[in-house]
Design a protein around this motif. Structure first.
Motif, PDB file in Angstrom:
ATOM      1  N   LEU A 328      23.715  32.856   3.605  1.00  0.00           N
ATOM      2  CA  LEU A 328      24.378  33.054   2.316  1.00  0.00           C
ATOM      3  C   LEU A 328      25.838  32.629   2.370  1.00  0.00           C
ATOM      4  CD1 LEU A 328      22.853  36.526   1.337  1.00  0.00           C
ATOM      5  CD2 LEU A 328      22.165  34.256   0.507  1.00  0.00           C
ATOM      6  N   GLY A 329      26.148  31.686   3.250  1.00  0.00           N
ATOM      7  CA  GLY A 329      27.513  31.195   3.344  1.00  0.00           C
ATOM      8  C   GLY A 329      27.942  30.503   2.066  1.00  0.00           C
ATOM      9  N   VAL A 330      29.146  30.808   1.602  1.00  0.00           N
ATOM     10  CA  VAL A 330      29.644  30.224   0.360  1.00  0.00           C
ATOM     11  C   VAL A 330      29.944  28.741   0.537  1.00  0.00           C
ATOM     12  CG1 VAL A 330      31.546  30.274  -1.301  1.00  0.00           C
ATOM     13  CG2 VAL A 330      30.511  32.409  -0.535  1.00  0.00           C
ATOM     14  N   SER A 331      30.398  28.342   1.704  1.00  0.00           N
ATOM     15  CA  SER A 331      30.692  26.933   1.956  1.00  0.00           C
ATOM     16  C   SER A 331      29.428  26.191   2.393  1.00  0.00           C
ATOM     17  CB  SER A 331      31.773  26.791   3.027  1.00  0.00           C
ATOM     18  OG  SER A 331      33.005  27.304   2.573  1.00  0.00           O
ATOM     19  N   THR A 332      29.302  24.961   1.919  1.00  0.00           N
ATOM     20  CA  THR A 332      28.183  24.109   2.276  1.00  0.00           C
ATOM     21  C   THR A 332      28.715  22.898   3.041  1.00  0.00           C
ATOM     22  OG1 THR A 332      26.840  24.763   0.375  1.00  0.00           O
ATOM     23  CG2 THR A 332      26.350  22.636   1.353  1.00  0.00           C
ATOM     24  N   LEU A 333      28.068  22.576   4.152  1.00  0.00           N
ATOM     25  CA  LEU A 333      28.452  21.416   4.948  1.00  0.00           C
ATOM     26  C   LEU A 333      27.679  20.200   4.461  1.00  0.00           C
ATOM     27  CD1 LEU A 333      28.431  23.033   8.512  1.00  0.00           C
ATOM     28  CD2 LEU A 333      30.330  22.858   6.897  1.00  0.00           C
ATOM     29  N   LEU A 334      28.383  19.100   4.268  1.00  0.00           N
ATOM     30  CA  LEU A 334      27.773  17.871   3.778  1.00  0.00           C
ATOM     31  C   LEU A 334      27.611  16.882   4.924  1.00  0.00           C
ATOM     32  CD1 LEU A 334      29.807  17.365   0.463  1.00  0.00           C
ATOM     33  CD2 LEU A 334      27.658  18.610   0.796  1.00  0.00           C
ATOM     34  N   SER A 335      26.395  16.424   5.143  1.00  0.00           N
ATOM     35  CA  SER A 335      26.132  15.364   6.107  1.00  0.00           C
ATOM     36  C   SER A 335      26.075  14.060   5.332  1.00  0.00           C
ATOM     37  CB  SER A 335      24.806  15.605   6.837  1.00  0.00           C
ATOM     38  OG  SER A 335      24.856  16.825   7.554  1.00  0.00           O
ATOM     39  N   LEU A 336      27.093  13.253   5.482  1.00  0.00           N
ATOM     40  CA  LEU A 336      27.223  12.052   4.672  1.00  0.00           C
ATOM     41  C   LEU A 336      26.195  11.009   5.095  1.00  0.00           C
ATOM     42  CD1 LEU A 336      31.113  11.989   4.671  1.00  0.00           C
ATOM     43  CD2 LEU A 336      29.590  12.863   2.909  1.00  0.00           C
ATOM     44  N   PRO A 337      25.889  10.031   4.219  1.00  0.00           N
ATOM     45  CA  PRO A 337      24.879   9.017   4.557  1.00  0.00           C
ATOM     46  C   PRO A 337      25.150   8.415   5.930  1.00  0.00           C
ATOM     47  CG  PRO A 337      25.571   8.763   2.282  1.00  0.00           C
ATOM     48  CD  PRO A 337      26.453   9.821   2.877  1.00  0.00           C
ATOM     49  N   GLY A 338      24.077   8.127   6.641  1.00  0.00           N
ATOM     50  CA  GLY A 338      24.187   7.713   8.038  1.00  0.00           C
ATOM     51  C   GLY A 338      24.814   6.356   8.239  1.00  0.00           C
ATOM     52  N   GLY A 339      26.109   6.268   8.097  1.00  0.00           N
ATOM     53  CA  GLY A 339      26.808   5.022   8.344  1.00  0.00           C
ATOM     54  C   GLY A 339      26.961   4.185   7.092  1.00  0.00           C
ATOM     55  N   PHE A 340      27.923   3.282   7.132  1.00  0.00           N
ATOM     56  CA  PHE A 340      28.234   2.445   5.982  1.00  0.00           C
ATOM     57  C   PHE A 340      27.036   1.587   5.570  1.00  0.00           C
ATOM     58  CE2 PHE A 340      29.881  -1.819   4.718  1.00  0.00           C
ATOM     59  CZ  PHE A 340      30.284  -1.478   3.448  1.00  0.00           C
ATOM     60  N   ASN A 341      26.297   1.073   6.541  1.00  0.00           N
ATOM     61  CA  ASN A 341      25.179   0.178   6.227  1.00  0.00           C
ATOM     62  C   ASN A 341      24.070   0.868   5.449  1.00  0.00           C
ATOM     63  OD1 ASN A 341      26.364  -2.054   7.454  1.00  0.00           O
ATOM     64  ND2 ASN A 341      25.493  -1.567   9.471  1.00  0.00           N
ATOM     65  N   SER A 342      23.997   2.203   5.538  1.00  0.00           N
ATOM     66  CA  SER A 342      22.931   2.919   4.839  1.00  0.00           C
ATOM     67  C   SER A 342      23.158   2.978   3.331  1.00  0.00           C
ATOM     68  CB  SER A 342      22.793   4.336   5.394  1.00  0.00           C
ATOM     69  OG  SER A 342      23.924   5.114   5.057  1.00  0.00           O
ATOM     70  N   ILE A 343      24.370   2.742   2.876  1.00  0.00           N
ATOM     71  CA  ILE A 343      24.639   2.764   1.431  1.00  0.00           C
ATOM     72  C   ILE A 343      24.999   1.387   0.896  1.00  0.00           C
ATOM     73  CG2 ILE A 343      25.351   5.182   1.412  1.00  0.00           C
ATOM     74  CD1 ILE A 343      28.251   4.258   1.361  1.00  0.00           C
ATOM     75  N   LEU A 344      25.104   0.381   1.766  1.00  0.00           N
ATOM     76  CA  LEU A 344      25.482  -0.970   1.354  1.00  0.00           C
ATOM     77  C   LEU A 344      24.277  -1.727   0.823  1.00  0.00           C
ATOM     78  CD1 LEU A 344      27.578  -3.337   1.327  1.00  0.00           C
ATOM     79  CD2 LEU A 344      26.726  -3.907   3.617  1.00  0.00           C
ATOM     80  N   ASP A 345      24.430  -2.307  -0.355  1.00  0.00           N
ATOM     81  CA  ASP A 345      23.412  -3.210  -0.885  1.00  0.00           C
ATOM     82  C   ASP A 345      23.716  -4.612  -0.360  1.00  0.00           C
ATOM     83  OD1 ASP A 345      21.381  -4.384  -2.511  1.00  0.00           O
ATOM     84  OD2 ASP A 345      22.944  -4.959  -3.934  1.00  0.00           O
ATOM     85  N   GLY A 384      31.367  13.820   8.039  1.00  0.00           N
ATOM     86  CA  GLY A 384      30.937  14.958   7.247  1.00  0.00           C
ATOM     87  C   GLY A 384      32.060  15.496   6.387  1.00  0.00           C
ATOM     88  N   ALA A 385      31.718  16.448   5.536  1.00  0.00           N
ATOM     89  CA  ALA A 385      32.696  17.070   4.651  1.00  0.00           C
ATOM     90  C   ALA A 385      32.218  18.487   4.344  1.00  0.00           C
ATOM     91  CB  ALA A 385      32.869  16.253   3.372  1.00  0.00           C
ATOM     92  N   GLU A 386      33.044  19.233   3.638  1.00  0.00           N
ATOM     93  CA  GLU A 386      32.722  20.622   3.288  1.00  0.00           C
ATOM     94  C   GLU A 386      32.840  20.814   1.787  1.00  0.00           C
ATOM     95  OE1 GLU A 386      34.391  25.182   4.040  1.00  0.00           O
ATOM     96  OE2 GLU A 386      35.129  23.518   5.265  1.00  0.00           O
ATOM     97  N   LEU A 387      31.870  21.476   1.217  1.00  0.00           N
ATOM     98  CA  LEU A 387      31.840  21.765  -0.213  1.00  0.00           C
ATOM     99  C   LEU A 387      32.026  23.263  -0.409  1.00  0.00           C
ATOM    100  CD1 LEU A 387      31.157  20.669  -3.122  1.00  0.00           C
ATOM    101  CD2 LEU A 387      28.779  21.292  -2.623  1.00  0.00           C
ATOM    102  N   SER A 388      32.989  23.652  -1.259  1.00  0.00           N
ATOM    103  CA  SER A 388      33.249  25.071  -1.481  1.00  0.00           C
ATOM    104  C   SER A 388      33.740  25.295  -2.906  1.00  0.00           C
ATOM    105  CB  SER A 388      34.289  25.597  -0.478  1.00  0.00           C
ATOM    106  OG  SER A 388      35.492  24.851  -0.570  1.00  0.00           O
ATOM    107  N   PRO A 389      33.564  26.517  -3.435  1.00  0.00           N
ATOM    108  CA  PRO A 389      34.029  26.806  -4.805  1.00  0.00           C
ATOM    109  C   PRO A 389      35.527  27.075  -4.840  1.00  0.00           C
ATOM    110  CG  PRO A 389      32.947  28.731  -3.868  1.00  0.00           C
ATOM    111  CD  PRO A 389      32.808  27.635  -2.853  1.00  0.00           C
ATOM    112  N   HIS A 390      36.155  26.717  -5.967  1.00  0.00           N
ATOM    113  CA  HIS A 390      37.591  26.963  -6.133  1.00  0.00           C
ATOM    114  C   HIS A 390      37.915  26.973  -7.618  1.00  0.00           C
ATOM    115  CE1 HIS A 390      41.847  27.013  -5.096  1.00  0.00           C
ATOM    116  NE2 HIS A 390      42.046  25.995  -5.924  1.00  0.00           N
TER     117      HIS A 390
END
Length: 478
Positions: A328-345, A384-390
């Motif tokens: 029930l942690g208020v903060s959520t950890l974000l695992s960003l897409p696996g490398g630049f090539n994974s989002i590059l068209d 990675g990054a962190e998502l939290s309410p504010h």
């Protein structure tokens, strides 16, 4: 007292948005040290007949404790008649003693047949994720998880003998005519979710399923995502007027440019993603969305064809995976897409600067947000990054530095939205500075910024027939 009574009554509404809002308002009442609100909610907790009802009430106390420093009373646990693993988690988080375990757990009889009404509500009155989870566990363990859930569903049929299904949900949508889908959660859903929670309890008590595995599955029954619970509707001052996105592509792009400038002036950052209905009526509905992209040199796609190409690529976009350090942690950890090539068209040499959040820890009262309204920055080059309410928003941090924030608003308080729309609410992802698009890949000569935009218009000549749909899209270079 009238206000309190009205808020408590709205907890029983089938409208998911109204229930979530009522929970937040009641939590605010608790935070103001309103003894009357506390007594009323404890009395309501004592009257709960289903496990899922208990969870919703406990979430009110949990929100108040996390946002307002409220301290739950010791008798909170004693007031629970329908306990569950999820209720125990909430009580632990509140620092309250848990009630005694459920001694009325019964394993499903070997010759039990799954009733048809149990199958009929799957995917209609509630998401299929609960049934799918049971099937997956059954496949992994060989134990009768789905039968047990259906058995519990049969047992709780008598909990509300006067109205086990709480009426016909089509009653709320049918007057709107064709082309609308409801965001509703009725007593049918509460009965199913309660059966799901009791099945998990049977699995731990009778079948020896490990508690960590049980907790992971129980979290699917949360009415609110622990991080998204504190989002409050805040329509920004720069929100477009109803007529801003009418006309041809040139006029639409002019309106988009004007909105971008207003965001910069009022928010001090750049708009990364935006999606919202701006007109909703029985005869005409308009939804606008835009996402910021970057593009390097070497594209094999002509500029005039770029919008259609990127829109097709966008349908297969990678999402942002999430996790939490505690259930029930208020903060959520974000695992960003696996490398630049994974989002590059590869064809266009373009990549999106935002992507939708995954469905982990989703709250069933917040389905209207998923997935189109929960856009997170992709932050190419970051791990990675962190998502939290504010302050009613969500903030995204990279090593304690806020790089963006997300706000949301209700486009309307109705119980349904047009089927083609991504949600009845709107959201905007706004940067703090430009660090979200900085790094080696952005410093390559020739990199340019693009807004992929789309305007979806639904219209009909009466207030009941099907809609005619028009989609206009384009790429705005900035």
């Amino acid at each position: 007292m009238d206000e309190l009574r009205i808020l408590i009554a709205r907890l029983g509404w089938p409208s998911t948005t109204a229930r979530w809002w009522a929970m937040q308002e009641l939590a605010a009442c608790l935070g103001r040290s309103t003894a009357e609100a506390e007594a009323a909610l404890i009395q309501l907790l004592k009257s709960c007949r289903l496990e899922a009802e208990v969870i919703e009430i406990l979430c009110i106390f949990w929100i108040a404790a996390r946002s307002n420093g409220y301290k739950a009373p010791a008798q909170l646990g004693e007031s629970i008649q329908r306990s569950s693993i999820l209720a125990d988690l909430l009580l632990d988080s509140l620092g309250v003693c848990k009630p005694l375990g459920d001694s009325n757990l019964i394993e499903v009889p070997v010759d039990f047949d799954i009733p048809q009404d149990f199958e009929d509500v799957q995917g209609s009155d509630l998401p299929r994720i609960f049934r799918t989870t049971m099937i997956n566990l059954e496949y992994q363990t060989g134990l009768p998880f789905l039968q047990q859930m259906a058995f519990e569903w049969t047992l709780n049929h008598s909990v509300y003998p006067e109205a086990p299904f709480q009426g016909n949900l089509g009653h709320f949508i049918r007057p709107l005519g064709e082309g609308f889908v409801g965001h509703l959660s009725s007593r049918t859903a509460l009965r199913s979710i309660s059966a799901y929670l009791r099945t998990i309890a049977v699995a731990t008590e009778c079948w020896g399923i490990p508690m960590p595995s049980a907790v992971d599955r129980a979290l699917l029954a949360l009415p609110i995502h622990p991080t998204l619970a504190f989002l409050t509707p805040q329509r920004p001052q720069w929100f477009p007027q109803a007529t801003d996105f009418e006309g041809d592509s040139a006029l639409i792009q002019a309106s988009l440019q004007e909105m971008l400038m207003q965001v910069k002036a009022e928010e001090g950052g750049e708009l990364i993603a935006f999606a919202s209905p701006i007109v909703i009526s029985r005869e005409r509905c308009v939804e606008v969305s835009c996402v910021r992209w970057s593009q390097a040199v070497g594209s094999s796609i002509a500029d005039e064809d770029l919008a259609l190409h990127l829109d097709d690529y966008w349908h297969y976009r990678p999402g942002i995976r999430s996790s939490a350090l505690e259930p029930l942690g208020v903060s959520t950890l974000l695992s960003l897409p696996g490398g630049f090539n994974s989002i590059l068209d590869g064809e266009s040499k373009a990549w999106p600067l935002s992507a939708p959040l995954d469905f982990d820890r989703i709250g069933y009262l917040q389905h209207d947000l998923y997935p189109e309204r929960l856009m997170m920055p992709t932050l190419p080059g970051k791990d990675g990054a962190e998502l939290s309410p504010h302050h009613g928003r969500l903030v995204i941090k990279d090593r304690e530095q806020v790089v963006a924030s997300l706000c949301y608003w209700n486009a309307g308080w109705g119980v349904a939205r047009p089927t083609q729309f991504g949600g009845h609410c709107g959201s905007a992802l706004i940067s703090r500075g430009t660090s979200y698009r900085e790094g080696a890949i952005f410093e390559t000569p020739g990199v340019r910024s693009i807004y992929l935009w789309k305007v979806r218009t639904l219209s009909r000549h009466n207030s009941f027939g099907s809609f005619d749909e028009t989609i206009t899209m384009g790429a705005l270079f900035v």
